[in-house]
Design a protein around this motif. Structure first.
Motif, PDB file in Angstrom:
ATOM      1  N   LEU A 107      40.374  43.304  51.038  1.00  0.00           N
ATOM      2  CA  LEU A 107      40.118  42.539  49.811  1.00  0.00           C
ATOM      3  C   LEU A 107      39.214  41.338  50.076  1.00  0.00           C
ATOM      4  O   LEU A 107      39.337  40.282  49.432  1.00  0.00           O
ATOM      5  CB  LEU A 107      41.439  42.084  49.174  1.00  0.00           C
ATOM      6  CG  LEU A 107      42.388  43.208  48.750  1.00  0.00           C
ATOM      7  CD1 LEU A 107      43.717  42.650  48.283  1.00  0.00           C
ATOM      8  CD2 LEU A 107      41.767  44.064  47.661  1.00  0.00           C
ATOM      9  N   GLY A 108      38.330  41.490  51.064  1.00  0.00           N
ATOM     10  CA  GLY A 108      37.362  40.433  51.355  1.00  0.00           C
ATOM     11  C   GLY A 108      37.917  39.265  52.139  1.00  0.00           C
ATOM     12  O   GLY A 108      37.240  38.262  52.326  1.00  0.00           O
ATOM     13  N   LEU A 512      40.982  35.608  41.285  1.00  0.00           N
ATOM     14  CA  LEU A 512      40.962  36.705  42.266  1.00  0.00           C
ATOM     15  C   LEU A 512      39.983  36.404  43.399  1.00  0.00           C
ATOM     16  O   LEU A 512      40.237  36.709  44.561  1.00  0.00           O
ATOM     17  CB  LEU A 512      40.559  38.012  41.577  1.00  0.00           C
ATOM     18  CG  LEU A 512      41.628  38.698  40.731  1.00  0.00           C
ATOM     19  CD1 LEU A 512      40.998  39.772  39.847  1.00  0.00           C
ATOM     20  CD2 LEU A 512      42.714  39.308  41.619  1.00  0.00           C
ATOM     21  N   ASP A 513      38.878  35.769  43.062  1.00  0.00           N
ATOM     22  CA  ASP A 513      37.862  35.446  44.058  1.00  0.00           C
ATOM     23  C   ASP A 513      38.374  34.455  45.103  1.00  0.00           C
ATOM     24  O   ASP A 513      37.852  34.401  46.217  1.00  0.00           O
ATOM     25  CB  ASP A 513      36.630  34.864  43.353  1.00  0.00           C
ATOM     26  CG  ASP A 513      35.525  34.519  44.323  1.00  0.00           C
ATOM     27  OD1 ASP A 513      35.066  35.424  45.048  1.00  0.00           O
ATOM     28  OD2 ASP A 513      35.136  33.339  44.386  1.00  0.00           O
ATOM     29  N   GLY A 514      39.414  33.685  44.767  1.00  0.00           N
ATOM     30  CA  GLY A 514      39.923  32.668  45.699  1.00  0.00           C
ATOM     31  C   GLY A 514      40.950  33.172  46.697  1.00  0.00           C
ATOM     32  O   GLY A 514      41.480  32.386  47.495  1.00  0.00           O
ATOM     33  N   PHE A 515      41.233  34.483  46.692  1.00  0.00           N
ATOM     34  CA  PHE A 515      42.307  35.014  47.543  1.00  0.00           C
ATOM     35  C   PHE A 515      42.037  34.782  49.033  1.00  0.00           C
ATOM     36  O   PHE A 515      42.919  34.347  49.779  1.00  0.00           O
ATOM     37  CB  PHE A 515      42.491  36.510  47.261  1.00  0.00           C
ATOM     38  CG  PHE A 515      43.657  37.139  47.984  1.00  0.00           C
ATOM     39  CD1 PHE A 515      44.939  36.638  47.854  1.00  0.00           C
ATOM     40  CD2 PHE A 515      43.475  38.259  48.798  1.00  0.00           C
ATOM     41  CE1 PHE A 515      46.016  37.220  48.508  1.00  0.00           C
ATOM     42  CE2 PHE A 515      44.536  38.854  49.459  1.00  0.00           C
ATOM     43  CZ  PHE A 515      45.806  38.335  49.307  1.00  0.00           C
ATOM     44  N   ALA A 532      52.645  31.883  47.641  1.00  0.00           N
ATOM     45  CA  ALA A 532      53.545  32.148  46.499  1.00  0.00           C
ATOM     46  C   ALA A 532      52.987  31.511  45.226  1.00  0.00           C
ATOM     47  O   ALA A 532      52.983  32.131  44.153  1.00  0.00           O
ATOM     48  CB  ALA A 532      54.944  31.614  46.802  1.00  0.00           C
ATOM     49  N   ALA A 533      52.494  30.273  45.333  1.00  0.00           N
ATOM     50  CA  ALA A 533      51.938  29.581  44.155  1.00  0.00           C
ATOM     51  C   ALA A 533      50.697  30.306  43.644  1.00  0.00           C
ATOM     52  O   ALA A 533      50.505  30.439  42.423  1.00  0.00           O
ATOM     53  CB  ALA A 533      51.588  28.128  44.518  1.00  0.00           C
ATOM     54  N   TYR A 534      49.855  30.791  44.549  1.00  0.00           N
ATOM     55  CA  TYR A 534      48.651  31.536  44.153  1.00  0.00           C
ATOM     56  C   TYR A 534      49.042  32.799  43.382  1.00  0.00           C
ATOM     57  O   TYR A 534      48.449  33.122  42.344  1.00  0.00           O
ATOM     58  CB  TYR A 534      47.830  31.910  45.391  1.00  0.00           C
ATOM     59  CG  TYR A 534      46.678  32.847  45.087  1.00  0.00           C
ATOM     60  CD1 TYR A 534      45.430  32.348  44.745  1.00  0.00           C
ATOM     61  CD2 TYR A 534      46.859  34.230  45.099  1.00  0.00           C
ATOM     62  CE1 TYR A 534      44.367  33.209  44.431  1.00  0.00           C
ATOM     63  CE2 TYR A 534      45.816  35.102  44.790  1.00  0.00           C
ATOM     64  CZ  TYR A 534      44.578  34.582  44.452  1.00  0.00           C
ATOM     65  OH  TYR A 534      43.549  35.431  44.130  1.00  0.00           O
ATOM     66  N   LEU A 535      50.043  33.529  43.889  1.00  0.00           N
ATOM     67  CA  LEU A 535      50.449  34.791  43.261  1.00  0.00           C
ATOM     68  C   LEU A 535      51.089  34.555  41.898  1.00  0.00           C
ATOM     69  O   LEU A 535      50.895  35.340  40.959  1.00  0.00           O
ATOM     70  CB  LEU A 535      51.415  35.545  44.182  1.00  0.00           C
ATOM     71  CG  LEU A 535      50.820  36.016  45.517  1.00  0.00           C
ATOM     72  CD1 LEU A 535      51.918  36.570  46.416  1.00  0.00           C
ATOM     73  CD2 LEU A 535      49.728  37.060  45.295  1.00  0.00           C
TER      74      LEU A 535
END
Length: 589
Positions: A107-108, A512-515, A532-535
């Motif tokens: 996923l990059g 999504l680009d910040g993953f 967890a906060a990102y998800l």
């Protein structure tokens, strides 16, 4: 496949290049690019640079804007306030970048170019003792950090430093010697269940303790047995090993409930360093790092003082010749640095042991076992609290057994899954399986969504709720996407960079680009709560997207495909992120 540059990094590079042209004396200046509510990104670094160069910040911002390469990525830029740059990227750039991420199995997410070897010490139960709620955080946080670090390319060596040595074993071994069938299994040679193993150990511990407290002759024999254990007497060691093996049956059953994989070679308890203790003490004393004080071998620190104002020492060897925890921990550092070639040591240990580890790490540095090429970190965690905000106990005031807590979580979660089962067509087997995934996921997520250093309240009602910052909310978002994909029929996810995006599509795409950047940050900071906060934010943005942007009933076939593409990449990102936290994502929920 090479890592995929994020939109943020592409924009940052372009602003940095324009800054270098506008202000050559500043060199490679950091534009301080941040996500913004006013645009997609805001560059905040111009103010400080202008001040340093004694320039007008708005004029400098205008010069940077003039020299900025906007081709292919940037749609528009405006100078705002005293010299900020508000930057909006093009819809085309968002979808093209996401398409490159989607084409990559990772996923990059980039591999860490300076990855090394990390030894992570976590999940440390005690032999012949029951695991309780206090053992939860070390296991859950440690397992997540293993996954996150390995995903970034780090070589990770797991270590479970179980408490398998000490004076209490004299009592236990002597009792087993005199009552040889106390650890026998009901099924003969068959391996016991975890519950039976713990039941055996509990019964034997209580019986041996009662005898030790009431029978002076037994107490004398038990103390002599400690000497035999430390001297390596074969029969004594054989009985000690039975306690270790029986305890492992129990440990592994609990870790299995937690959906965690613990391998035998990774379990290296206190006993694993016994042969090094004498040499560790000798090296510390000969180098002058440790000195004798009232017969004990101690390391003193000016900065750590007791209530009386006197320095608090680290006791490596007691005055009676016995070894303290410090001797074992220092020997473990020697082993991990010298034999395992570790470049990082992480200890996932209760915050209340912080002083001990500060002194151990400083002692190891003074001795030269830790140097500039090796860092040692205590990933300290807070306490699990009850709903009342006090340390989590049973109604009787006892420490909560970990298996009871996990079983109740699964029971509650299964009830929640069962309520929705008919609507989504779950079989009884799927209800049971999903109940496990949701219940254990709920426990792990409640822990991991809190910064490790903070205490957190254990509230099962909240943990298994479909609303709010819970793992069930994330799992439900994933299952919803999988349902859409099943209903899509022949229509497939295809990226269409030529399409104009709705606001909810843009917000989802930019997140999504910040993953990749987020994973790098969580790994570098040893902070699974950031993942967890990102998800959670990803699931929230997807929920808005789902409400605002019909997927299968979009206006054109191309729009259907593009929205399916966004759905698919969201599902893959959720699944990967949750897996790194040790949480499963059911296909139906």
């Amino acid at each position: 496949m090479a890592s995929v540059p994020s939109l943020a990094s592409s924009v940052e590079q372009r602003v940095s290049d324009a800054l270098a042209s506008a202000l050559p004396e500043a060199g490679a200046a950091d534009p301080l690019l941040r996500r913004s509510d006013r645009a997609d990104f805001q560059a905040n670094g111009i103010l400080a640079l202008a001040k340093k160069a004694k320039a007008n910040p708005r004029e400098l911002a205008a010069t940077v804007l003039e020299g900025l390469d906007k081709s292919g990525v940037i749609k528009e830029v405006e100078v705002s306030g005293p010299g900020f740059l508000n930057i909006t990227v093009s819809d085309e750039a968002i979808i093209r970048t996401l398409a490159a991420r989607a084409a990559d199995d990772r996923l990059g997410v980039p591999l860490n170019g300076s990855a090394g070897t990390t030894v992570i010490d976590y999940a440390q139960p005690n032999v012949a003792k029951e695991m309780h709620v206090g053992h939860l955080r070390s296991a859950v946080i440690g397992a997540a950090m293993v996954e996150i670090l390995e995903f970034t390319g780090e070589k990770v060596i797991r270590r479970h430093h179980i408490g398998d040595w000490g004076t209490q074993f004299g009592m236990l071994i002597q009792y087993l010697l005199e009552h040889p069938h106390e650890l026998d299994h009901k099924g003969g040679d068959e391996e016991a269940s975890g519950e039976e193993a713990m039941s055996n150990l509990n019964r034997l511990y209580k019986a041996s303790r009662a005898l030790f407290d009431s029978d002076e002759e037994f107490k004398t024999r038990a103390r002599a047995r400690v000497v035999d254990l430390q001297a390596g007497d074969p029969r004594t060691l054989e009985l000690w090993q039975r306690f270790v093996d029986e305890s492992k049956i129990y440990f592994y059953s609990v870790f299995n409930k937690l959906d965690m994989d613990i391998q035998d070679p990774d379990v290296v308890g206190e006993s694993g360093y016994n042969d090094m203790l004498v040499e560790t003490c000798k090296l510390l004393e000969e180098s002058g790092v440790a000195v004798r004080s009232n017969g004990a071998l101690c390391v003193f620190f000016d900065e750590y003082k007791g209530p009386d104002g006197n320095p608090t020492p680290l006791i490596v060897q007691k005055s009676d010749g016995g070894f303290g925890y410090a001797a074992t921990d220092l020997s473990a550092i020697r082993n991990r640095v010298t034999d395992l070639a570790a470049t990082s040591l992480i200890y996932v240990v209760d915050a209340r042991q912080s002083l001990h580890f500060k002194m151990v790490f400083e002692t190891a540095r003074r001795a030269g076992w830790l140097n500039d090429g090796v860092k040692a970190v205590q990933l300290a965690f807070g306490t699990v609290l009850g709903k009342d905000g006090k340390p989590f106990k049973t109604r009787e005031g006892e420490t909560v057994r970990l298996v009871d807590l996990l079983d109740e979580a699964v029971e509650r979660a299964t009830a929640v899954v069962r309520e929705k089962a008919e609507k989504v067509g779950l079989t009884e087997a799927e209800i049971v399986e999903n109940g496990q995934y949701v219940g254990i996921g709920a426990v792990k997520y409640a822990d991991l969504s809190t910064s490790a250093a903070r205490d957190y309240k254990f509230d099962l009602d909240q943990m298994v709720s479909l609303n709010g910052d819970t793992s069930v909310y994330l799992q439900y978002a994933y299952a919803r996407i999988r349902s859409i994909m099943r209903n899509a029929g022949d229509r497939k996810p295809v990226a269409h960079p030529e399409l104009e995006l709705a606001p909810a599509e843009r917000a989802l795409g930019l997140h999504l680009d910040g993953f990749g950047a987020l994973i790098e940050e969580a790994a570098a900071d040893y902070a699974p709560h950031k993942l967890a906060a990102y998800l959670y934010q990803l699931s929230s943005l997807y929920t808005t997207f789902y409400a605002d942007c019909p997927v299968l009933k979009a206006d054109t076939p191309e729009q259907v495909e593009n929205r399916l593409f966004l759905c698919d990449l969201t599902a893959r990102t959720l699944s990967k992120g949750m897996a790194l936290l040790g949480i499963r994502t059911p296909e139906k929920l």
